[in-house]
Design a protein around this motif. Structure first.
Motif: not given
Ligand SMILES: NC(=O)c1ccc[n+]([C@@H]2O[C@H](COP(=O)([O-])OP(=O)(O)OC[C@H]3O[C@@H](n4cnc5c(N)ncnc54)[C@H](OP(=O)(O)O)[C@@H]3O)[C@@H](O)[C@H]2O)c1
Length: 300
Positions: A40, A122, A171
Motif C-alpha cells: 500500500n 485495508l 485518469s
Molecule cells: N488516512 C488513511 O487512513 C489512509 C488509509 C489508506 C490510504 N491512505 C492514503 O490514501 C491515498 C490512496 O490510497 P490507495 O491505496 O487508494 O492508493 P493507490 O491504490 O496507489 O491509488 C493510486 C491512485 O492514485 C491516482 N493518482 C495517480 N496520480 C495521481 C496524482 N498525481 N494525484 C492524485 N491521484 C493520483 C491514480 O488514479 P488514476 O490511475 O486514475 O490516475 C491511482 O488510481 C494514499 O495517499 C494513501 O497513503 C490513507
C-alpha cells in the motif's frame, strides 16, 4: 524468520529479505503463516522516512500492513478464530514476513485464494470509514476523488451497495474500470464543479477525497468543507474538511461483511501484479508509480 525489511530510510533499493526475530500473537491478536501480503502507499511512505518526523531509524523495520495466511497462534481473549483458519487482515506493520501478527482480521472469503485476499482489508476499512463519515444513504449522490485507486474502488463499490449514485474522478484510461464498478467517471482536470454539476444537477451529498489534490474544487463541489472527507490531504483540516487517519473512528468491524461481499462477488479487488518477497523493490516501484489499477501483492 525471513522478512522483507529495511535498516535505513530510502528508495525501494533499501528493501532486502533477511532474518528478523519472530513475533507472537498478543492479547486480542492472531499470528498467521503469511501466504501473501499486499503493498500500500503507506508502506513506501514509511520506507522513504516520510512518516518518521525526521527521526533516524535505529532498528530494522519489516514492511507491509496487510496479509492473508493461516492462523498458527491465537492470542488471549480471541474467540471465533482457531489455529488452521485461513484469514486476511491488518498487521499494523510487519506483514511481508514468514509470520505476521494481525490486529484485525476476518475469514478468507469462500472461493478466493490467498493472493486475492491479501489486499482486502485495508482499502475496505478505509473506504467504509470514509462513507460512514459522509453518512451515505440510498438515493444520495457522492463524488469519490481518486476512484480508481485501491481505496477509491472500494468506496465506489460500497457506496453503490448503499444505494448511492457515485461520480468518480480518474485518469481517462481508468474510466471504463469506473463504469464497470457502477460509477460515472470524470477527469481530474480543473473545472470539476462544472463537470459534476452536469452529471448531478441536484448537487452531491458529499465528497470522499482519496487523492489529496484539488481541495478548493472539492469544497466547491460539496458546497461546504465539512461535507468533504479526506484520507490523503493531511492539512485539509485547517479548511474545515474532515480528515481521517483511523483510530477511534476505525471501521474494522466491517471486515466480516467485507469477506461475505467478496465471496458473493459484490466487492471485487483486482490484483495488478504479484512479486516474490525478493522482488519487493520492484513491487514498491510499481506502487509508487501510481499507475497500478489493482493490488500489488508479495508472496514469500
Ligand atoms: N488516512 C488513511 O487512513 C489512509 C488509509 C489508506 C490510504 N491512505 C492514503 O490514501 C491515498 C490512496 O490510497 P490507495 O491505496 O487508494 O492508493 P493507490 O491504490 O496507489 O491509488 C493510486 C491512485 O492514485 C491516482 N493518482 C495517480 N496520480 C495521481 C496524482 N498525481 N494525484 C492524485 N491521484 C493520483 C491514480 O488514479 P488514476 O490511475 O486514475 O490516475 C491511482 O488510481 C494514499 O495517499 C494513501 O497513503 C490513507
Amino acid at each position: 524468520m525471513r522478512a522483507v525489511r529495511f535498516t535505513r530510510y530510502g528508495g525501494p533499493e533499501v528493501l532486502e529479505v533477511a532474518d528478523v526475530p519472530e513475533r507472537h500473537a498478543g492479547p486480542g491478536q492472531v499470528r498467521i503463516r503469511v501466504e501473501a501480503a499486499a503493498v500500500n502507499p503507506y508502506d513506501h511512505k514509511v520506507r522513504a522516512g516520510a512518516m518518521s518526523r525526521g527521526k533516524p531509524l535505529d532498528h530494522p523495520v519489516v514492511t507491509g500492513q496487510e496479509a492473508s495466511g493461516v492462523v498458527d497462534e491465537v492470542g488471549d481473549g480471541v474467540t471465533g478464530t482457531q489455529v488452521g483458519d485461513a484469514v486476511f487482515g491488518f498487521a499494523v506493520n510487519g506483514a511481508a514476513a514468514e509470520y505476521a501478527v494481525l490486529h484485525h482480521w476476518a475469514r478468507q472469503p469462500v472461493g478466493l485464494g490467498f493472493v486475492e485476499s491479501a489486499g482486502l482489508a485495508l482499502a475496505a476499512e478505509t473506504a467504509e470509514r470514509g462513507l460512514r463519515h459522509l453518512d451515505v444513504r440510498p438515493g444520495d449522490t457522492i463524488l469519490v476523488h481518486g476512484a480508481a485507486g485501491g481505496v477509491g474502488q472500494a468506496a465506489v463499490q460500497f457506496a453503490r451497495l448503499r444505494g448511492a449514485t457515485v461520480i468518480g474522478t480518474a485518469s481517462a484510461a481508468n474510466h471504463d474500470l469506473l463504469r464497470s464498478l457502477g460509477a460515472l467517471p470524470t477527469t481530474y482536470e480543473p473545472g470539476l464543479p462544472a463537470r459534476v454539476a452536469e452529471l448531478a444537477p441536484e448537487g452531491v451529498a458529499g465528497v470522499f477525497d482519496t487523492a489529496g489534490t484539488s481541495l478548493d474544487e472539492l469544497i466547491e463541489v460539496a458546497g461546504a468543507p465539512a461535507r468533504v472527507v479526506s484520507i490523503a490531504n493531511y492539512t485539509a483540516g485547517e479548511r474545515g474538511v474532515v480528515v481521517t487517519t483511523g483510530g477511534a473512528d476505525s471501521a474494522w468491524d466491517a471486515l466480516p461483511r467485507v469477506s461475505e461481499l467478496a465471496a458473493q462477488g459484490s466487492y471485487r479487488v483486482r490484483v495488478e501484479a504479484v512479486f516474490p518477497f525478493v522482488e519487493a523493490a520492484a513491487a514498491h516501484r510499481l506502487s509508487e508509480s501510481r499507475r497500478a489499477h489493482g493490488k500489488i501483492v508479495l508472496v514469500p
